[in-house]
Write an enzyme that holds these catalytic residues in place. Sequence first.
Site, mmCIF file in Angstrom:
data_model
loop_
_atom_site.group_PDB
_atom_site.id
_atom_site.type_symbol
_atom_site.label_atom_id
_atom_site.label_comp_id
_atom_site.label_asym_id
_atom_site.label_seq_id
_atom_site.Cartn_x
_atom_site.Cartn_y
_atom_site.Cartn_z
ATOM 1 C CB SER A 155 9.802 49.891 33.107
ATOM 2 O OG SER A 155 10.095 48.687 33.775
ATOM 3 C CG HIS A 215 7.047 48.426 29.979
ATOM 4 N ND1 HIS A 215 6.739 47.976 28.715
ATOM 5 C CD2 HIS A 215 8.162 47.751 30.350
ATOM 6 C CE1 HIS A 215 7.636 47.077 28.328
ATOM 7 N NE2 HIS A 215 8.506 46.906 29.314
ATOM 8 C CG ASP A 226 9.823 45.175 32.248
ATOM 9 O OD1 ASP A 226 9.694 44.894 31.046
ATOM 10 O OD2 ASP A 226 10.251 46.274 32.659
ATOM 11 C CG MET A 282 12.129 40.103 34.032
ATOM 12 S SD MET A 282 13.624 40.967 34.527
ATOM 13 C CE MET A 282 13.291 42.618 33.870
ATOM 14 C CG HIS A 326 8.727 43.221 27.913
ATOM 15 N ND1 HIS A 326 9.870 43.955 28.164
ATOM 16 C CD2 HIS A 326 9.110 42.207 27.081
ATOM 17 C CE1 HIS A 326 10.894 43.410 27.515
ATOM 18 N NE2 HIS A 326 10.463 42.338 26.870
ATOM 19 C CG MET A 351 11.687 39.965 29.088
ATOM 20 S SD MET A 351 12.451 41.305 30.019
ATOM 21 C CE MET A 351 11.010 41.980 30.841
ATOM 22 C CG MET A 384 14.400 43.917 24.214
ATOM 23 S SD MET A 384 13.389 44.661 25.503
ATOM 24 C CE MET A 384 14.597 45.034 26.769
ATOM 25 N N GLY A 428 16.507 41.825 31.215
ATOM 26 C CA GLY A 428 16.764 41.209 32.515
ATOM 27 C C GLY A 428 16.890 42.208 33.648
ATOM 28 C CG PHE A 429 19.495 42.962 35.246
ATOM 29 C CD1 PHE A 429 19.277 42.530 36.548
ATOM 30 C CD2 PHE A 429 20.071 42.082 34.339
ATOM 31 C CE1 PHE A 429 19.634 41.250 36.934
ATOM 32 C CE2 PHE A 429 20.436 40.795 34.713
ATOM 33 C CZ PHE A 429 20.216 40.375 36.020
ATOM 34 N N GLY A 430 16.801 46.608 34.871
ATOM 35 C CA GLY A 430 16.666 48.039 34.618
ATOM 36 C C GLY A 430 18.018 48.708 34.814
ATOM 37 N N GLY A 431 18.101 49.967 34.443
ATOM 38 C CA GLY A 431 19.286 50.760 34.750
ATOM 39 C C GLY A 431 20.492 50.532 33.853
ATOM 40 C CG ASP A 443 11.878 47.877 27.551
ATOM 41 O OD1 ASP A 443 12.388 48.576 28.444
ATOM 42 O OD2 ASP A 443 11.271 46.814 27.781
ATOM 43 N N GLY A 444 14.700 50.272 27.233
ATOM 44 C CA GLY A 444 16.022 50.103 27.804
ATOM 45 C C GLY A 444 16.892 51.339 27.666
ATOM 46 N N GLY A 445 17.233 51.940 28.799
ATOM 47 C CA GLY A 445 18.164 53.065 28.787
ATOM 48 C C GLY A 445 17.606 54.340 28.207
ATOM 49 N N GLY A 483 12.244 53.109 32.863
ATOM 50 C CA GLY A 483 12.131 52.615 34.232
ATOM 51 C C GLY A 483 12.912 53.481 35.192
ATOM 52 C CB SER A 484 16.520 53.495 36.116
ATOM 53 O OG SER A 484 16.992 53.538 34.791
#
Length: 228
Positions: free
Chosen positions: A9, A34, A36, A38, A68, A70, A139, A144-147, A177-179, A199-200
Amino acid sequence: MADFKIAPSISSADFAILGPEVDNVLKSGADIVHFDVMDNHYVPNLTIGPLVCDALRKHGVTAEIDVHLMVKPVDRIIPDFAAAGASYITFHPEASEHIDRTLQMIRELGCKSGLVFNPATPLDCLKHVLDKVDVILLMSVNPGFGGQSFIPETLNKLREARKIIDDSGFDIRLEIDGGVKVDNIREIAEAGADMFVAGSAIFNAKNDKDANVYDTVIKQMRDELAKA
Ligand code: DX5
Ligand code: ZN
């Protein structure tokens, strides 16, 4: 082994040097970019739009770009992303008044289509549109946020989505997607995912001694996936 795809991401990349960041992560073995989007309305953050997608294509990026969305509403902006070189365009069902129409529009514009499900959103609305989706994106954080940290219940939802896909007989990717990190990617794959956004975990792995440390983390992810 399943055909696993790793999709960094770019919302965690250094935007001041986005072209080289994308080049590096692809050179390091990533499969898909990816992207994102927003809008500070559907989600409480603001990122990038079609101009940046177009700029990456003009920079020379030939890998698939996974947009993606959002944003709400979605229909107005979809043709702009198709023209800007998007490969996949996914959106959240809550953000479209007419889900079937939006899915059809994405495919008519020559892109792969997909629906994105927030952690608390059930998969119900898939039932009558399975023939119109190329990817289902779950998700594993609130968008809304990475990390953020992976929400464990998503593993059950992945198993449910995997069964829906397998029973349907359609060729549909299952994206998460996420974590996503090196230490959980294997169990995520075992629950049924075959496309992994990170991402992170990838972009924050850099240090200034080594300009291209993305090699290391992507290789670690592939090693974990090989055990799944
Ligand atoms: C969240 C985005 C994600 C996110 C991933 O709204 O859709 O793509 O940036 O970041 P990590 O991998 O850091 O959770
Ligand atoms: Zn995303």
